[in-house]
Design a protein around this motif. Structure first.
Motif, PDB file in Angstrom:
ATOM      1  N   THR A  82       0.804  -1.221   0.000  1.00 23.38           N
ATOM      2  CA  THR A  82       0.000   0.000   0.000  1.00 23.38           C
ATOM      3  C   THR A  82       0.837   1.270   0.000  1.00 23.38           C
ATOM      4  N   LEU A  83       2.046   1.181   0.557  1.00 21.16           N
ATOM      5  CA  LEU A  83       2.900   2.372   0.629  1.00 21.16           C
ATOM      6  C   LEU A  83       3.065   3.021  -0.747  1.00 21.16           C
ATOM      7  N   LEU A  84       3.178   2.193  -1.787  1.00 20.06           N
ATOM      8  CA  LEU A  84       3.399   2.736  -3.139  1.00 20.06           C
ATOM      9  C   LEU A  84       2.198   3.543  -3.630  1.00 20.06           C
ATOM     10  N   GLY A  85       1.033   3.308  -3.048  1.00 19.95           N
ATOM     11  CA  GLY A  85      -0.163   4.039  -3.477  1.00 19.95           C
ATOM     12  C   GLY A  85      -0.311   5.386  -2.796  1.00 19.95           C
ATOM     13  N   GLN A  86       0.573   5.681  -1.847  1.00 12.51           N
ATOM     14  CA  GLN A  86       0.444   6.917  -1.073  1.00 12.51           C
ATOM     15  C   GLN A  86       1.082   8.121  -1.755  1.00 12.51           C
ATOM     16  N   PHE A  87       1.871   7.843  -2.781  1.00 11.55           N
ATOM     17  CA  PHE A  87       2.620   8.933  -3.421  1.00 11.55           C
ATOM     18  C   PHE A  87       2.328   8.994  -4.916  1.00 11.55           C
ATOM     19  N   LYS A  88       2.492  10.198  -5.459  1.00 12.33           N
ATOM     20  CA  LYS A  88       2.159  10.430  -6.867  1.00 12.33           C
ATOM     21  C   LYS A  88       3.027   9.589  -7.791  1.00 12.33           C
ATOM     22  N   GLN A  89       2.510   9.367  -8.998  1.00  7.33           N
ATOM     23  CA  GLN A  89       3.193   8.521  -9.973  1.00  7.33           C
ATOM     24  C   GLN A  89       4.583   9.013 -10.329  1.00  7.33           C
ATOM     25  N   ARG A  90       4.778  10.345 -10.218  1.00  2.00           N
ATOM     26  CA  ARG A  90       6.075  10.869 -10.648  1.00  2.00           C
ATOM     27  C   ARG A  90       7.212  10.399  -9.746  1.00  2.00           C
ATOM     28  N   TYR A  91       6.865   9.896  -8.552  1.00  2.00           N
ATOM     29  CA  TYR A  91       7.903   9.292  -7.715  1.00  2.00           C
ATOM     30  C   TYR A  91       7.957   7.804  -8.039  1.00  2.00           C
ATOM     31  N   SER A  92       9.102   7.358  -8.517  1.00  2.00           N
ATOM     32  CA  SER A  92       9.211   5.944  -8.852  1.00  2.00           C
ATOM     33  C   SER A  92       9.208   5.125  -7.563  1.00  2.00           C
ATOM     34  N   ALA A  93       8.918   3.835  -7.704  1.00  2.00           N
ATOM     35  CA  ALA A  93       8.920   2.969  -6.533  1.00  2.00           C
ATOM     36  C   ALA A  93      10.294   2.984  -5.864  1.00  2.00           C
ATOM     37  N   ASP A  94      11.360   2.992  -6.660  1.00  2.00           N
ATOM     38  CA  ASP A  94      12.711   3.059  -6.102  1.00  2.00           C
ATOM     39  C   ASP A  94      12.902   4.342  -5.296  1.00  2.00           C
ATOM     40  N   ARG A  95      12.343   5.427  -5.806  1.00  2.00           N
ATOM     41  CA  ARG A  95      12.455   6.728  -5.151  1.00  2.00           C
ATOM     42  C   ARG A  95      11.755   6.677  -3.770  1.00  2.00           C
ATOM     43  N   ILE A  96      10.580   6.096  -3.744  1.00  2.00           N
ATOM     44  CA  ILE A  96       9.818   5.999  -2.484  1.00  2.00           C
ATOM     45  C   ILE A  96      10.571   5.118  -1.474  1.00  2.00           C
ATOM     46  N   LEU A  97      11.117   4.006  -1.958  1.00  2.00           N
ATOM     47  CA  LEU A  97      11.819   3.089  -1.059  1.00  2.00           C
ATOM     48  C   LEU A  97      13.164   3.690  -0.600  1.00  2.00           C
ATOM     49  N   THR A  98      13.771   4.499  -1.485  1.00  2.00           N
ATOM     50  CA  THR A  98      14.996   5.205  -1.088  1.00  2.00           C
ATOM     51  C   THR A  98      14.677   6.158   0.070  1.00  2.00           C
ATOM     52  N   ALA A  99      13.574   6.869  -0.059  1.00  3.22           N
ATOM     53  CA  ALA A  99      13.158   7.793   1.004  1.00  3.22           C
ATOM     54  C   ALA A  99      12.950   7.035   2.309  1.00  3.22           C
ATOM     55  N   LEU A 100      12.303   5.882   2.213  1.00 11.50           N
ATOM     56  CA  LEU A 100      12.045   5.075   3.410  1.00 11.50           C
ATOM     57  C   LEU A 100      13.356   4.651   4.059  1.00 11.50           C
ATOM     58  N   LYS A 101      14.293   4.215   3.229  1.00  9.46           N
ATOM     59  CA  LYS A 101      15.581   3.767   3.756  1.00  9.46           C
ATOM     60  C   LYS A 101      16.313   4.933   4.435  1.00  9.46           C
ATOM     61  N   SER A 102      16.188   6.101   3.799  1.00  6.78           N
ATOM     62  CA  SER A 102      16.970   7.247   4.276  1.00  6.78           C
ATOM     63  C   SER A 102      16.532   7.767   5.647  1.00  6.78           C
ATOM     64  N   ILE A 103      15.323   7.414   6.090  1.00  2.90           N
ATOM     65  CA  ILE A 103      14.897   7.958   7.382  1.00  2.90           C
ATOM     66  C   ILE A 103      15.377   7.100   8.557  1.00  2.90           C
ATOM     67  N   GLY A 104      16.269   6.155   8.297  1.00  7.11           N
ATOM     68  CA  GLY A 104      16.874   5.443   9.423  1.00  7.11           C
ATOM     69  C   GLY A 104      17.083   3.953   9.266  1.00  7.11           C
ATOM     70  N   PHE A 105      16.748   3.424   8.094  1.00  9.13           N
ATOM     71  CA  PHE A 105      16.868   1.975   7.926  1.00  9.13           C
ATOM     72  C   PHE A 105      18.148   1.590   7.163  1.00  9.13           C
ATOM     73  N   ASP A 106      18.615   0.369   7.432  1.00  9.29           N
ATOM     74  CA  ASP A 106      19.785  -0.144   6.725  1.00  9.29           C
ATOM     75  C   ASP A 106      19.374  -0.908   5.478  1.00  9.29           C
ATOM     76  N   GLU A 107      18.134  -1.361   5.491  1.00  8.54           N
ATOM     77  CA  GLU A 107      17.695  -2.207   4.391  1.00  8.54           C
ATOM     78  C   GLU A 107      16.180  -2.096   4.244  1.00  8.54           C
ATOM     79  N   VAL A 108      15.722  -2.261   2.994  1.00  8.98           N
ATOM     80  CA  VAL A 108      14.282  -2.243   2.738  1.00  8.98           C
ATOM     81  C   VAL A 108      13.928  -3.467   1.906  1.00  8.98           C
TER      82      VAL A 108
END
Lengths: 453, 138
Positions: A82-108
């Motif tokens: 569902t996370l991928l549905g929260q953001f506009k299409q112009r953000y690629s899935a990689d972009r969204i997951l990069t953002a998730l990783k950047s807020i404190g995770f080592d791996e996604v």
């Protein structure tokens, strides 16, 4: 029986004691007592309807704060599709997951990966033939809870395949531990966090810490809602890391109703239903034996599927459209990692299945003694017949029938019904009036009667 | 000492058919009947309810709960069944095409009721009505 844990809880200071949640709870698990809502634990299925509907935001879901990941050396985020549905299409899935990783995770690692494994294995579950059809999906924990509470005879129909979330957590932990020589990580160093769209999943996460295979455990659940702000801020920053998005379009399509069923294709009859009241009415039909010609039933508690979860941010229809568009654009991009043979080996290993099958939640009859239960049932019906039958909820129960039951069980009084109370007051007023008149001298009373003529 | 309840089923009322079976199910749960038996009663009751809606001119479902046995009676006021033995045959149906299109009328109703109940009696007179008595041992 284990003490039930629930993610859904009440903030007493915000609760006004209105009856909104009461009348919308699909299992009748709420009462208003002493001006505050109260959740009956063994009836609550964590569907989150009350969270969505409470006008005072007094119903909340217990999830973990982002900072809770700090207690682990190596932090893994496993986001719901569902996370991928929260953001506009112009953000690629990689972009969204990069953002998730950047807020404190080592791996996604996307839970959509686990969904692929479960989805492809559904056919194996059906191949051997089953005593009870339709086989019921185990993906939505609120629906599994509902079946345990209201449809005990259908518990055996629920597939014993683990949920995509559990399999994804297992995959992540196994991979890290297999490489421990290189990464130096011990089991307790690894913190796996589910990024959850709903309360029911948060409850499932908490349960994973105390029961089942320790390899399947998930160390916390962080809500999509809580991460939305930091994620939005991180989306525009830094370089996009390629290759984080590894899930297929079929895998992340589980975010919407029908995503799971589509794995069975046209060979099987499958039925997918979303929205808790719709799910209840179909389960009623299944229990009456009407739908045994259907192979698979996918029931999701929220409207539209997981995109409608009470801890998401984006409108569920918009999120659904986005997931569908992403799926359309990415169709065929990903070849499944496991070959058919490897998948079968994994399936046969038993690790893909729950160790303990689900059990019905113990239902409390009116009385353990059948004669007494009958007596109480008759009493309930006598009382119910004397109530107004408008199910207003003012007494604190979701309807007149429930109020009658509460009275017989000793949890409520008949005069908690404002209509019964009004009638009693009227009677009292009439009697008081009569008494007053009786107290007047005879002559005056005659005059009054004359006047009335 | 027992508990009994009557549910009316109107002829042709498909929209609300199923409600009586649902209510019966809930009541039996409250009485502490085992879920296995409840399921059989729910299946038989649902078939009965559909039969009343599809074939009868309207009727009633009567539930009786006593120690040791649950009894479900279906009583209608017509039109009655000409050949009861034939009606009890699996796959035999008089349902119209429109009813079949709704997914009913497969000719399994009466046999399904008999298969789920411990005791099954049916009496029918054309022009008068049909009475079915099903018992479920506790």
């Amino acid at each position: 029986m284990d003490k039930l844990f629930h993610s859904v809880y009440l903030d007493r200071s915000k609760c006004k004691g209105c009856t909104t949640c009461l009348r919308n709870c699909p299992t009748g698990a709420i009462r208003v007592r002493g001006g505050k809502a109260r959740i009956i634990e063994n009836k609550c299925i964590d569907c989150g309807e009350c969270i969505r509907i409470c006008p005072h935001h007094a119903k909340l879901a217990r999830t973990d704060p982002l900072k809770s990941i700090e207690s682990f050396k190596y932090k893994v985020a496993i986001p719901a599709p569902t996370l991928l549905g929260q953001f506009k299409q112009r953000y690629s899935a990689d972009r969204i997951l990069t953002a998730l990783k950047s807020i404190g995770f080592d791996e996604v690692l996307e839970v959509a990966k686990g969904a692929e494994t479960v989805g492809r294995s559904l056919e194996f579950e059906l191949e051997g033939g089953r005593d009870d059809l339709p086989m019921i999906s185990s993906a939505c924990p609120a629906v599994s809870n509902l079946i345990q509470v209201r449809f005990p005879e259908l518990v055996g129909n629920i597939t014993t395949l683990k949920s995509p979330m559990t399999l994804t957590a297992r995959m992540a932990r196994e991979q890290l531990l297999a490489n421990s020589e290189h990464n130096g990580l011990k089991d307790e160093d690894i913190g796996i966090f589910f990024i959850t769209p709903c309360a029911a999943k948060a409850t499932e996460v908490t349960k994973s810490l105390s029961a089942g295979d320790p390899m399947d455990r998930i160390d916390g659940a962080i809500s999509i809602k809580d991460l939305f702000r930091p994620l939005s801020a991180a989306l525009g920053k830094g370089k996009c890391e390629a290759g984080l998005h590894t899930a297929s379009s079929e895998g992340f399509s589980w975010a919407v109703s029908g995503g799971e069923s589509s794995y069975l294709g046209k060979r099987r009859h499958s039925l997918h239903v979303d929205g808790i009241s719709n799910v209840i009415s179909v389960l009623d039909e299944i229990e009456c034996g009407r739908l045994s010609n259907i192979d698979f039933f996918e029931g999701l508690a929220c409207t539209g599927g997981c995109v409608g979860g009470c801890l998401t941010v984006e409108n569920n229809f918009v999120a659904k459209m986005r997931i569908e568009m992403r799926a359309e654009n990415e169709r065929g991009n990903v070849v499944p990692a496991l070959s058919e043979d490897d998948l079968r080996t994994f399936y046969a290993s038993g690790d893909m299945h729950r160790e303990q099958p689900l059990e019905p939640r113990i239902f409390q009859p009116l009385d353990e003694d059948f004669d007494k239960a009958i007596e109480k049932m008759n009493e309930i019906e006598r009382i119910e017949a004397s109530l107004p039958g408008i199910d207003c909820g003012s007494c604190g129960a979701p309807g007149c029938r429930a109020h009658a039951e509460d009275i017989v069980k000793g949890f409520a009084r008949k005069i908690d019904c404002i209509f019964v109370l009004r009638d009693r007051l009227e009677t009292l007023a009439r009697l008081t009036n009569e008494m007053l008149q009786m107290g007047q001298p005879m002559s005056e009373q005659e005059e009054t009667e004359d006047e009335s003529k | 000492m027992g508990y009994n309840m009557t549910f009316d089923v109107e002829s042709g009322d498909f929209a609300t058919a199923g409600q009586a079976s649902r209510k019966i199910k809930k009541k039996l749960q409250d009485l502490g009947i085992s879920s296995k038996i409840i399921r059989r009663i729910a299946i038989a009751g649902y078939e009965g309810e559909m039969n009343l809606a599809i074939h009868s001119d309207g009727g009633q479902i009567l539930l009786d709960a006593e120690p040791g046995v649950i009894t479900l009676r279906l009583e209608d006021t017509g039109p009655g069944i000409g050949n009861v033995d034939l009606a009890m045959t699996e796959g035999w149906s008089t349902a119209s095409d429109s009813v079949r299109e709704m997914g009913f009328g497969a000719g399994m109703g009466l046999p399904n009721m008999r298969n789920n109940a411990d005791g099954f009696e049916i009496t029918s007179r054309p022009g008068v009505g049909t009475k079915i008595k099903m018992t479920f041992d506790l």
